[in-house]
Design a protein around this motif. Structure first.
Motif, PDB file in Angstrom:
ATOM      1  N   PRO A   1       0.624  -1.311  -0.180  1.00  0.00           N
ATOM      2  CA  PRO A   1      -0.101   0.049   0.113  1.00  0.00           C
ATOM      3  C   PRO A   1       0.973   1.368  -0.069  1.00  0.00           C
ATOM      4  CG  PRO A   1      -0.196  -1.108   2.338  1.00  0.00           C
ATOM      5  CD  PRO A   1       0.598  -2.037   1.330  1.00  0.00           C
ATOM      6  N   LEU A   2       1.996   1.183   0.188  1.00  0.00           N
ATOM      7  CA  LEU A   2       2.862   2.283   0.403  1.00  0.00           C
ATOM      8  C   LEU A   2       3.480   2.798  -0.828  1.00  0.00           C
ATOM      9  CD1 LEU A   2       4.725   2.032   3.841  1.00  0.00           C
ATOM     10  CD2 LEU A   2       2.509   3.270   3.326  1.00  0.00           C
ATOM     11  N   VAL A   3       3.608   1.757  -1.990  1.00  0.00           N
ATOM     12  CA  VAL A   3       4.098   1.783  -3.141  1.00  0.00           C
ATOM     13  C   VAL A   3       3.042   1.812  -4.213  1.00  0.00           C
ATOM     14  CG1 VAL A   3       5.855   1.072  -4.793  1.00  0.00           C
ATOM     15  CG2 VAL A   3       6.313   0.860  -2.190  1.00  0.00           C
ATOM     16  N   THR A   4       2.265   0.990  -4.216  1.00  0.00           N
ATOM     17  CA  THR A   4       1.176   0.687  -5.418  1.00  0.00           C
ATOM     18  C   THR A   4      -0.351   0.458  -4.906  1.00  0.00           C
ATOM     19  OG1 THR A   4       0.710  -0.523  -7.045  1.00  0.00           O
ATOM     20  CG2 THR A   4       1.676  -1.603  -5.218  1.00  0.00           C
ATOM     21  N   ARG A   5      -1.372   0.575  -5.859  1.00  0.00           N
ATOM     22  CA  ARG A   5      -2.439   0.443  -5.193  1.00  0.00           C
ATOM     23  C   ARG A   5      -3.020  -0.903  -5.748  1.00  0.00           C
ATOM     24  NH1 ARG A   5      -5.972   5.975  -6.769  1.00  0.00           N
ATOM     25  NH2 ARG A   5      -6.611   6.027  -4.749  1.00  0.00           N
ATOM     26  N   GLN A   6      -1.911  -1.797  -6.090  1.00  0.00           N
ATOM     27  CA  GLN A   6      -2.380  -3.187  -6.462  1.00  0.00           C
ATOM     28  C   GLN A   6      -3.058  -3.870  -5.413  1.00  0.00           C
ATOM     29  OE1 GLN A   6      -2.016  -4.782  -9.502  1.00  0.00           O
ATOM     30  NE2 GLN A   6      -3.310  -6.479  -8.403  1.00  0.00           N
ATOM     31  N   THR A   7      -4.066  -4.508  -5.610  1.00  0.00           N
ATOM     32  CA  THR A   7      -4.780  -5.491  -4.763  1.00  0.00           C
ATOM     33  C   THR A   7      -4.966  -6.693  -5.352  1.00  0.00           C
ATOM     34  OG1 THR A   7      -7.037  -4.564  -5.172  1.00  0.00           O
ATOM     35  CG2 THR A   7      -5.928  -3.348  -3.551  1.00  0.00           C
ATOM     36  N   ILE A   8      -5.302  -7.835  -4.506  1.00  0.00           N
ATOM     37  CA  ILE A   8      -5.557  -9.032  -4.988  1.00  0.00           C
ATOM     38  C   ILE A   8      -6.603  -9.686  -4.023  1.00  0.00           C
ATOM     39  CG2 ILE A   8      -3.353  -9.476  -6.082  1.00  0.00           C
ATOM     40  CD1 ILE A   8      -2.533 -11.244  -3.741  1.00  0.00           C
TER      41      ILE A   8
END
Length: 187
Positions: free
Chosen positions: A41-48
């Motif tokens: 969460p501190l680097v990207t908005r990627q979720t799975i």
């Protein structure tokens, strides 16, 4: 006609519609049985999305001394039966994916049961029925074969030793093409 839950991980936008829908599935007592993980969460908005993969030979069921975890003919691995679960939590420890959770108030294990009341009738699980990006899809064998050919899906293993995997095959199929190949999708 057998159908499978198919997860295309790199489509997830983190909307958490699947979580809201999960609480509405019959028998879930408004309890969420799936999760959405923020990768970094501190680097990207990627979720799975994280949910039970309904292993063909599930470690949770194998480790249950009370035989409280049942496997349906369709391959769904169900939550612990209330009348059988002794609260030992072996299943939560045994699962290589960390999926089963233990409710201390009810002294009971719960996890995704693939909305079995729906899927046994050929109706998609709640999470797949609401996913706006097709991260979660309910596919027939033919549709799954087309996806497998497109993405070269293999078997999941939870061990670094290819000759001794903890789990070799799951009923939920997963694709990580963008994540594994270093490509990014534009939505």
């Amino acid at each position: 006609m057998k159908q499978h839950l198919y997860i295309e991980m790199d489509n997830c936008i983190g909307c958490r519609s699947c979580l809201a829908a999960c609480t509405q599935c019959g028998g879930h007592d408004e309890r969420n049985r799936n999760y959405v993980y923020d990768v970094n969460p501190l680097v990207t908005r990627q979720t799975i999305p994280l949910m039970c993969l309904h292993c063909v030979n599930p470690a949770c069921a194998r480790s249950c001394p009370a035989q409280a975890i049942q496997i349906t003919e369709e391959g769904a691995v169900l939550s612990a039966l209330v009348e059988k679960c002794i609260g030992c939590q072996n299943c939560t420890i045994a699962c290589p994916y960390g999926i089963p959770k233990f409710d201390e108030e009810q002294n009971l294990m719960y996890k995704c049961d693939l909305c079995y009341d729906r899927t046994k009738e050929g109706i998609p699980p709640m999470c797949a029925s609401v996913c706006p990006t097709n991260t979660l899809q309910w596919l027939t064998e033919e549709e799954l074969a087309a996806k497998q050919a497109q993405h070269k899906l293999g078997k999941w293993t939870a061990s670094h030793q290819p000759f001794d995997p903890l789990e070799g095959e799951t009923n939920v199929k997963i694709s990580l093409p963008g994540i594994l190949q270093g490509t990014q999708k534009l939505f």
